[in-house]
Design a protein around this motif. Sequence first.
Motif, mmCIF file in Angstrom:
data_model
loop_
_atom_site.group_PDB
_atom_site.id
_atom_site.type_symbol
_atom_site.label_atom_id
_atom_site.label_comp_id
_atom_site.label_asym_id
_atom_site.label_seq_id
_atom_site.Cartn_x
_atom_site.Cartn_y
_atom_site.Cartn_z
ATOM 1 N N GLU A 40 -11.949 -9.503 -5.768
ATOM 2 C CA GLU A 40 -13.416 -9.489 -5.668
ATOM 3 C C GLU A 40 -13.835 -8.027 -5.728
ATOM 4 O O GLU A 40 -13.477 -7.244 -4.839
ATOM 5 C CB GLU A 40 -13.888 -10.100 -4.343
ATOM 6 C CG GLU A 40 -13.709 -11.592 -4.245
ATOM 7 C CD GLU A 40 -14.712 -12.369 -5.077
ATOM 8 O OE1 GLU A 40 -15.804 -11.857 -5.371
ATOM 9 O OE2 GLU A 40 -14.396 -13.520 -5.437
ATOM 10 N N GLY A 41 -14.532 -7.646 -6.801
ATOM 11 C CA GLY A 41 -14.901 -6.244 -6.908
ATOM 12 C C GLY A 41 -15.575 -5.905 -8.209
ATOM 13 O O GLY A 41 -16.047 -6.779 -8.936
ATOM 14 N N SER A 65 -12.481 -1.303 -8.178
ATOM 15 C CA SER A 65 -12.541 -1.172 -6.716
ATOM 16 C C SER A 65 -12.992 -2.491 -6.116
ATOM 17 O O SER A 65 -13.790 -3.214 -6.714
ATOM 18 C CB SER A 65 -13.495 -0.042 -6.308
ATOM 19 O OG SER A 65 -14.799 -0.292 -6.772
ATOM 20 N N GLY A 66 -12.427 -2.813 -4.959
ATOM 21 C CA GLY A 66 -12.793 -4.054 -4.296
ATOM 22 C C GLY A 66 -11.713 -4.518 -3.344
ATOM 23 O O GLY A 66 -10.986 -3.707 -2.769
ATOM 24 N N ILE A 67 -11.605 -5.839 -3.211
ATOM 25 C CA ILE A 67 -10.640 -6.454 -2.295
ATOM 26 C C ILE A 67 -9.700 -7.335 -3.110
ATOM 27 O O ILE A 67 -10.132 -8.258 -3.794
ATOM 28 C CB ILE A 67 -11.354 -7.277 -1.211
ATOM 29 C CG1 ILE A 67 -12.296 -6.374 -0.412
ATOM 30 C CG2 ILE A 67 -10.338 -7.959 -0.300
ATOM 31 C CD1 ILE A 67 -13.191 -7.125 0.556
ATOM 32 N N ASN A 69 -6.672 -9.815 -2.746
ATOM 33 C CA ASN A 69 -5.935 -10.657 -1.790
ATOM 34 C C ASN A 69 -5.987 -10.084 -0.368
ATOM 35 O O ASN A 69 -4.976 -9.967 0.318
ATOM 36 C CB ASN A 69 -4.493 -10.857 -2.253
ATOM 37 C CG ASN A 69 -4.396 -11.832 -3.407
ATOM 38 O OD1 ASN A 69 -5.194 -12.764 -3.509
ATOM 39 N ND2 ASN A 69 -3.440 -11.619 -4.282
ATOM 40 N N GLY A 70 -7.204 -9.728 0.072
ATOM 41 C CA GLY A 70 -7.423 -9.261 1.440
ATOM 42 C C GLY A 70 -7.212 -7.775 1.671
ATOM 43 O O GLY A 70 -7.428 -7.294 2.779
ATOM 44 N N ARG A 71 -6.818 -7.022 0.656
ATOM 45 C CA ARG A 71 -6.567 -5.583 0.795
ATOM 46 C C ARG A 71 -7.642 -4.809 0.035
ATOM 47 O O ARG A 71 -7.833 -5.017 -1.150
ATOM 48 C CB ARG A 71 -5.179 -5.231 0.261
ATOM 49 C CG ARG A 71 -4.079 -5.957 1.030
ATOM 50 C CD ARG A 71 -2.744 -5.679 0.446
ATOM 51 N NE ARG A 71 -2.182 -4.493 1.080
ATOM 52 C CZ ARG A 71 -0.893 -4.176 1.038
ATOM 53 N NH1 ARG A 71 -0.037 -4.940 0.371
ATOM 54 N NH2 ARG A 71 -0.455 -3.097 1.633
ATOM 55 N N ARG A 72 -8.327 -3.918 0.742
ATOM 56 C CA ARG A 72 -9.432 -3.149 0.148
ATOM 57 C C ARG A 72 -8.920 -1.833 -0.418
ATOM 58 O O ARG A 72 -8.133 -1.138 0.216
ATOM 59 C CB ARG A 72 -10.503 -2.860 1.192
ATOM 60 C CG ARG A 72 -11.706 -2.100 0.653
ATOM 61 C CD ARG A 72 -12.764 -1.862 1.704
ATOM 62 N NE ARG A 72 -13.342 -3.104 2.171
ATOM 63 C CZ ARG A 72 -14.300 -3.799 1.546
ATOM 64 N NH1 ARG A 72 -14.775 -3.356 0.390
ATOM 65 N NH2 ARG A 72 -14.780 -4.909 2.051
ATOM 66 N N ASP A 102 -5.929 0.517 0.836
ATOM 67 C CA ASP A 102 -4.872 -0.475 1.071
ATOM 68 C C ASP A 102 -4.086 -0.798 -0.193
ATOM 69 O O ASP A 102 -3.094 -1.525 -0.137
ATOM 70 C CB ASP A 102 -5.469 -1.783 1.616
ATOM 71 C CG ASP A 102 -6.080 -1.630 2.992
ATOM 72 O OD1 ASP A 102 -5.707 -0.678 3.715
ATOM 73 O OD2 ASP A 102 -6.946 -2.458 3.337
#
Length: 128
Positions: A40-41, A65-67, A69-72, A102
């Motif tokens: 998501e980004g 840039s984004g998330i 699988n839960g890592r930003r 991350d």
Amino acid sequence: MSHAVGTFEVQMTPVAAEADSPAGAPGRMRLSKTFHGDLEGEGAGEMLGLLTSGFGAYVAMERVSGILNGRRGAFALVHRGVMEAGSQDLLITIVPGSGEGDLAGIAGVFHLKIEGGVHRYDLEYKLP
């Protein structure tokens, strides 16, 4: 290897050629993407390409840039594409050392498929 799958929208905006650019010189486009799914980004970059009667090639650089699988975090992609007679050979890889936050240390390949006008991705990646 881990996988992230989903879809994205892309907006391509032509960049005006320089006044002294020779005829047939590669054209430039700005890329703006929105990713959905396991990533998501946003993506932003620039493309340089040539296309003539169904044949052509492009190269591009993009920062995502984004998330994931839960890592930003963020990372860069380098694109290489060759189109010939209706087929295409694409290679889109994560730029080594480009991971931030991350996603530091990320490596992998971005697989792209366009089906019915929908852009789908499968990001095959590994993290330390």
